[in-house]
Design a protein around this motif. Structure first.
Motif, PDB file in Angstrom:
ATOM      1  N   GLY A 191      19.233  16.608  29.796  1.00  0.00           N
ATOM      2  CA  GLY A 191      18.962  15.083  29.749  1.00  0.00           C
ATOM      3  C   GLY A 191      20.786  14.698  29.695  1.00  0.00           C
ATOM      4  N   GLY A 192      21.983  15.749  29.111  1.00  0.00           N
ATOM      5  CA  GLY A 192      23.452  15.925  28.792  1.00  0.00           C
ATOM      6  C   GLY A 192      23.925  16.220  29.843  1.00  0.00           C
ATOM      7  N   LEU A 193      23.406  16.158  31.463  1.00  0.00           N
ATOM      8  CA  LEU A 193      24.832  16.556  31.982  1.00  0.00           C
ATOM      9  C   LEU A 193      24.290  15.415  33.490  1.00  0.00           C
ATOM     10  N   LEU A 194      23.303  14.843  32.973  1.00  0.00           N
ATOM     11  CA  LEU A 194      23.055  13.219  33.570  1.00  0.00           C
ATOM     12  C   LEU A 194      24.112  12.137  33.889  1.00  0.00           C
ATOM     13  N   ALA A 195      25.027  12.178  33.019  1.00  0.00           N
ATOM     14  CA  ALA A 195      25.982  11.407  32.628  1.00  0.00           C
ATOM     15  C   ALA A 195      26.899  11.991  33.655  1.00  0.00           C
ATOM     16  N   LEU A 196      27.212  13.367  33.906  1.00  0.00           N
ATOM     17  CA  LEU A 196      28.012  13.537  34.706  1.00  0.00           C
ATOM     18  C   LEU A 196      27.896  13.570  36.609  1.00  0.00           C
ATOM     19  N   GLN A 197      26.800  13.121  36.348  1.00  0.00           N
ATOM     20  CA  GLN A 197      25.934  13.852  37.938  1.00  0.00           C
ATOM     21  C   GLN A 197      26.712  11.884  38.694  1.00  0.00           C
ATOM     22  N   LYS A 198      26.737  11.854  39.665  1.00  0.00           N
ATOM     23  CA  LYS A 198      26.951  10.517  40.220  1.00  0.00           C
ATOM     24  C   LYS A 198      25.844   9.574  39.958  1.00  0.00           C
ATOM     25  N   ASN A 199      26.083   8.103  39.479  1.00  0.00           N
ATOM     26  CA  ASN A 199      24.863   7.369  39.383  1.00  0.00           C
ATOM     27  C   ASN A 199      24.147   7.933  38.068  1.00  0.00           C
ATOM     28  N   LYS A 214      24.671   8.560  34.224  1.00  0.00           N
ATOM     29  CA  LYS A 214      24.378   7.639  33.650  1.00  0.00           C
ATOM     30  C   LYS A 214      23.081   6.490  33.330  1.00  0.00           C
ATOM     31  N   GLU A 215      23.717   5.576  35.072  1.00  0.00           N
ATOM     32  CA  GLU A 215      22.551   4.736  35.245  1.00  0.00           C
ATOM     33  C   GLU A 215      20.635   4.975  35.386  1.00  0.00           C
ATOM     34  N   ARG A 216      20.713   6.389  35.745  1.00  0.00           N
ATOM     35  CA  ARG A 216      19.464   7.376  35.962  1.00  0.00           C
ATOM     36  C   ARG A 216      18.722   7.480  34.428  1.00  0.00           C
ATOM     37  N   ARG A 256      18.046   5.085  32.413  1.00  0.00           N
ATOM     38  CA  ARG A 256      16.426   4.129  33.324  1.00  0.00           C
ATOM     39  C   ARG A 256      15.094   5.314  32.345  1.00  0.00           C
ATOM     40  N   GLU A 257      15.509   6.192  32.868  1.00  0.00           N
ATOM     41  CA  GLU A 257      14.858   6.745  31.806  1.00  0.00           C
ATOM     42  C   GLU A 257      14.438   6.950  30.349  1.00  0.00           C
ATOM     43  N   LEU A 258      15.487   7.069  29.624  1.00  0.00           N
ATOM     44  CA  LEU A 258      15.704   7.096  28.722  1.00  0.00           C
ATOM     45  C   LEU A 258      14.638   5.227  27.670  1.00  0.00           C
ATOM     46  N   ASP A 259      14.323   4.369  28.667  1.00  0.00           N
ATOM     47  CA  ASP A 259      14.134   3.451  28.787  1.00  0.00           C
ATOM     48  C   ASP A 259      12.561   3.566  28.628  1.00  0.00           C
ATOM     49  N   PHE A 260      12.402   4.517  29.923  1.00  0.00           N
ATOM     50  CA  PHE A 260      10.883   4.643  30.307  1.00  0.00           C
ATOM     51  C   PHE A 260      10.199   4.963  29.659  1.00  0.00           C
ATOM     52  N   LEU A 261      10.883   6.276  28.207  1.00  0.00           N
ATOM     53  CA  LEU A 261      10.413   6.727  27.422  1.00  0.00           C
ATOM     54  C   LEU A 261      10.125   6.112  26.572  1.00  0.00           C
ATOM     55  N   LEU A 306      24.657  10.895  25.607  1.00  0.00           N
ATOM     56  CA  LEU A 306      22.666  10.880  25.900  1.00  0.00           C
ATOM     57  C   LEU A 306      23.432  10.949  24.761  1.00  0.00           C
ATOM     58  N   LEU A 307      23.428  10.966  23.274  1.00  0.00           N
ATOM     59  CA  LEU A 307      23.559  10.956  21.819  1.00  0.00           C
ATOM     60  C   LEU A 307      23.401   9.654  22.022  1.00  0.00           C
TER      61      LEU A 307
END
Length: 435
Positions: A55-63, A65-67, A70-75, A123-124
């Motif tokens: 989870g901490g790595l996602l914000a560093l990838q292209k798009n 933060k959007e993913r 969305r995933e936090l909203d789903f959880l 993420l936090l």
């Protein structure tokens, strides 16, 4: 309208009252422990969570933060409010013959890519908006994030060639166990630990030691002595690091990250002993029927009754130890492959769903009784990621998902489309706050 001028003593009193009120609100936002229960806002805290190590790595990838959002909203929509997350990777290149997680946090000995913590910051920050809590593990017994093998390599206990080629099980145990006797390795670990705990979140402006969205620090993912000869050093290291963390951070809980007896030399006494120190707030266990040989080949369904019985027995053995120590117990990893070991997200996962139902039922029983089994983090949430068709293992540039690089992609992952699995999870999260 006449001008109103506030006298200095009155103004000072209001400022002090405001600061005290803000401090009280922040303190009440931390998860604490009272005996064998967690507490949040002065109420018992029992939770259903997941492993979201990447989870901490996602914000560093292209798009990314959007993913992530969305995933936090789903959880959140499923009632999952606790995430177990990797802080960062040590080193780069092959380790034990496989790719490791990229990009690295400590990419060379003593050199850190602080952008990695920017991703964890985000993420936090987003978790805080959703009233979610993170358990952050600080390193790894296993190779997929560098971990102890990398510290041993940096300090010339094992060579580059040894670390990079595929090790057999006996060699892996032999090398990894040496971490507990390697003082400079432990110093490297502590340097990273201090850096992380004192880091300031760029979004919330809180130091991590003051970050309400963090529930607990975990020494490592599945720290094992590996060999009986390392038990004494293992015992000393776990106790000393727990003390160190508590000396820096009085707000957050601390745990070791063990698998239970399977990870503590198959000894109930050792498992109890390493969780005895007052600085260790709670116990953890992991349940891996495939890795532990509770069934053979792809015969999950045929072995399911025995597998379920062993799972319940394993939980209850550790539940009894938790009662003796008067501390909470968290089942923080458990999983199974999909039926017939398929990696296809469209395939069924009936045996896994049965396992989940049984583990959650143990948690629900404990919650109903105000017992020690306080949380469950299933392994592992893959969100919107999907395996690459025809490709078994992760390659750089692929989506990150619940399965680390050394494991077949899709092996133990729960995707957002696993409707029947989510129905089971949701049936338990609906009751988790009804006390």
């Amino acid at each position: 309208m006449p001008r109103f001028t506030m006298k200095a003593p009155v103004l000072l009193a209001i400022i002090l009252l405001t600061l005290c009120t803000d401090t009280t609100i922040a303190q009440n936002g931390f998860i604490t422990r009272s005996g064998h229960q967690f507490s949040l806002h002065n109420k018992p805290y029992y939770y259903i969570g997941t492993n979201y190590w990447y989870g901490g790595l996602l914000a560093l990838q292209k798009n990314g933060k959007e993913r992530l959002k969305r995933e936090l909203d789903f959880l959140e929509s499923q009632g999952v409010n606790n995430l177990r997350v990797l802080v960062g990777t040590e080193g780069k290149g092959l380790v034990n013959g496989v790719e490791r997680v990229k990009p690295a946090f400590q990419y060379e000995q003593g050199k850190f890519n602080m952008e990695i913590l920017d991703g964890l910051d985000y993420l936090l920050y987003e978790m805080g908006k959703r009233k979610m809590y993170a358990v952050l593990f600080l390193s790894n017994n296993w190779e997929w994030s560098g971990g102890f093998l990398q510290y041993l390599n940096w300090n010339r206990v094992i060579s580059d060639s040894t670390m990079q080629h595929k090790l057999n099980w006996n060699d892996l145990r032999e090398y990894t166990s040496q971490f507990y006797a390697c003082t400079p390795c432990q110093q490297d670990y502590e340097n990273q630990l201090r850096l992380v705990l004192n880091h300031v979140n760029k979004y919330t402006k809180h130091k991590y030691i003051d970050e309400p969205s963090i529930m607990a620090w975990e020494l490592a993912n599945e720290p094992r002595p590996m060999l009986t000869t390392a038990v004494d050093k293992y015992r000393q290291w776990t106790a000393s690091v727990a003390r160190l963390i508590k000396s820096i951070d009085r707000n957050h809980l601390v745990t070791l990250g063990t698998e239970g007896m399977m990870g503590t030399d198959e000894s109930a006494d050792l498992f109890k002993e390493v969780h005895q120190p007052e600085e260790v707030d709670y116990l953890t266990i992991h349940i891996w029927p495939k890795n532990w040989g509770w069934f053979k080949d792809t015969s999950i369904a045929g072995s399911l009754p025995e597998l379920i019985a062993k799972t319940q027995q394993y939980i209850r053995q550790h539940e009894a130890i938790a009662y003796k120590l008067d501390k909470p117990l968290v089942v923080e990893e458990f999983g199974l492959p999909r039926d017939q070991h398929s990696f296809d997200p469209a395939s069924s996962a009936h045996s896994r769903e049965r396992l989940y139902d049984v583990v959650f039922a143990e948690w629900a029983r404990s919650r109903e009784q105000g017992g020690v089994i306080a949380g469950c983090n299933f392994w592992a949430f893959a969100g919107t990621a999907r395996p690459v068709p025809g490709q078994i293992f992760w390659k750089e540039g692929d989506d990150l998902m619940g399965d680390p690089p050394q494991e077949e992609q899709g092996l133990n992952s729960v995707f957002d489309t696993d409707r029947l699995t989510w129905n089971i999870i949701r049936s338990y999260t609906l009751i988790q706050n009804k006390l």
